[in-house]
Design an enzyme around this catalytic site. Structure first.
Site, PDB file in Angstrom:
ATOM      1  NE  ARG A  75      -0.052   0.175   4.797  1.00  0.00           N
ATOM      2  CZ  ARG A  75      -0.607  -0.787   5.537  1.00  0.00           C
ATOM      3  NH1 ARG A  75      -1.175  -1.842   5.652  1.00  0.00           N
ATOM      4  NH2 ARG A  75       0.632  -0.753   6.685  1.00  0.00           N
ATOM      5  CG  HIS A  98       7.557 -25.452  11.522  1.00  0.00           C
ATOM      6  ND1 HIS A  98       7.188 -25.525  10.089  1.00  0.00           N
ATOM      7  CD2 HIS A  98       7.578 -24.645  11.698  1.00  0.00           C
ATOM      8  CE1 HIS A  98       6.874 -24.041  10.290  1.00  0.00           C
ATOM      9  NE2 HIS A  98       7.345 -23.562  10.773  1.00  0.00           N
TER      10      HIS A  98
END
Ligand code: BG6
Length: 485
Positions: free
Chosen positions: A47, A236
């Site tokens: 942005r 993980h």
């Protein structure tokens, strides 16, 4: 190997930390190694009021420093940044998505949208992409964390699933891209040697550790609302566990591998809330010293509440309810500000049932395979050998495969491999929705129990976590690997 797959890689969060540290450096490495199609383009979206030149200045300033150890090849860097475009976009402004569509119109190849943003933006971005037809023939990459619990992850998956088909969705777990994790598959399924031993009859216990020296860095606010169970275990560690424990897949195509991992995740023994204190330890670091440097307590880190009950350490005993693994404890552990940075899988095989060679043949420390994921990727097999000299005295010795010595080049960072997989449409190393759901389902009783009562146990930074994590293993007549040495 250069790919023919031309692509346009659209990077949302193009000025964020992840883009700067991981994604752009990984794309540069792939480019430098000649692995990207010459016509491929990168479109950074953020942005910030910026034009292309301004963005490239930012890239020069911030990304270069994170490019691999080998340093920057200036020619390759110049041709790399020539691939990059910048589009300023305000998510709340529908017009900006029309502009994005126009900017992408003439760019080549497969479109990849990489959402390196917070998860709360995933759904709004996907909807806005769909509103201008950009979801057609595209791939979407979602970074973790995908949700906060089963319900919120389902809500994201449902909403994204209305816009993109499952085979268009690439959920990243960067541990799956690590070279040694790939090697674990090669070791298990490329050698007949280990497979017959890879089961309850011969394996006594398995440990999987991901230990970090780093604290929460600049992410205190995010981490304090997340904690180690969500940040590391749900994804993980459970992914590593599923690769260690899975049955041989019928082929390496994406669904065969993911089906087998899913079976493991679904076979995890559910945790009875009444047993949580016996099979799960949580800790939070206090001030301490790591390699000679004093580090502050977690509760004083910027962005963290002073009375925080968030865990920075987790140790778990996990069981898998199937014929191969029934009764074998899997000990999982992860933490921040621990004594060392190490990720490894330790397979402890059983001692011989009877020793004709004396008691030393029954000692612990032999009959063990250690797969070191980082640092210094190695596979090390410990066996017993006779000590030279008189008598039959045995000692533990090891056979090593150090990857960087054996394979002098060609090592790839996890993100590089995974981004190439996205560009080339290979899904095997990405987490399928059902896997993710199964992992959330399994951790949820622990999340709920911990949210409802008690606090993490304190541990000093620079240690291996609370003593309770060692006591849990002692109950099974074993200890963490580093405690043996
Ligand atoms: C990320 C976590 O997924 O993995 C971080 O959000 C953690 O908290 C990181 O530090 C560890 O990854 P690696 O590859 O450095 O072991």
């Amino acid at each position: 190997m250069q790919t023919d797959s031309s692509f346009t890689f659209v990077l949302f969060g193009g000025t964020g930390d992840l883009s700067m540290r991981k994604i752009l450096p990984a794309l540069y490495e792939a480019h430098r190694a000649g692995m990207l199609a010459a016509s491929g383009k990168i479109v950074a979206v953020a942005r910030h009021e910026e034009d292309r030149d301004g963005y490239l200045r930012w890239v020069n300033e911030h990304v270069k420093a994170h490019v691999a150890k080998s340093g920057v090849d200036e020619n390759a860097w110049t041709s790399f940044i020539a691939r990059i475009e910048y589009v300023k976009l305000d998510l709340g402004n529908a017009e900006d998505f029309v502009k994005l569509r126009d900017a992408l119109q003439d760019l080549p190849g497969t479109r990849v949208f990489y959402l390196a943003t917070g998860p709360s933006l995933f759904v709004p971005i996907c909807r806005a992409l769909a509103s201008v037809g950009l979801n057609e023939h595209a791939r979407i990459v979602l970074e973790k964390p995908l949700g906060y619990d089963l319900r919120s992850s389902n809500a994201i998956n449902d909403a994204v699933g209305e816009i993109f088909a499952e085979e268009q969705i690439y959920r990243i777990d960067h541990y799956l891209g690590k070279e040694p994790v790939q090697n674990l598959l090669a070791l298990r399924f490329g050698n007949a040697l280990f497979e017959p031993l890879w089961r309850r009859e011969w394996v006594e216990s398995i440990q999987i550790t991901i230990a970090e020296e780093l604290g929460v860095e600049a992410r205190g606010d995010f981490y304090d609302n997340t904690g180690a169970l969500r940040d590391m275990v749900q994804n993980h560690l459970l992914q590593l566990l599923s690769i260690v424990a899975m049955e041989p897949p019928h082929s390496m195509d994406s669904d065969s591998v993911r089906d087998e991992k899913l079976r493991v995740l679904r076979a995890l023994k559910p945790i009875d809330p009444r047993d949580i204190s016996k099979v799960a330890v949580r800790g939070q670091y206090h001030a301490g010293v790591i390699r000679g440097t004093s580090v502050p307590a977690y509760a004083t880190e910027p962005g963290v509440k002073t009375d925080s009950a968030t865990e920075t350490f987790v140790a778990l005993k996990v069981e898998i309810e199937n014929w191969r693994w029934a009764g074998v404890p899997f000990f999982l552990r992860t933490g921040k500000r621990l004594a060392d940075r190490v990720a490894e899988i330790v397979v402890n095989f059983r001692a011989v049932p009877h020793s004709a060679l004396g008691a030393s043949a029954l000692r612990a420390g032999a009959n063990r395979l250690v797969i070191r994921l980082q640092p210094n990727e190695t596979i090390r097999l410990y066996c017993l050998a006779k000590k030279p000299g008189e008598g039959m005295n045995l000692s533990s010795v090891h056979l090593d495969l150090a990857f960087d010595q054996f394979f002098k080049e060609g090592q790839m960072e996890a993100y590089q491999r995974l981004l190439l997989d996205v560009i080339n449409g290979r899904l095997a190393l990405f987490v399928r929705r059902d896997e993710q759901e199964a992992a959330w389902k399994w951790v949820e009783p622990i999340l709920n129990e911990w949210a409802a009562s008690g606090k993490p146990k304190p541990y000093a930074a620079g240690t291996w976590g609370p003593a309770a994590a060692s006591a849990m293993l002692a109950q099974h007549d074993t200890c963490w690997l580093e405690e043996e040495n």
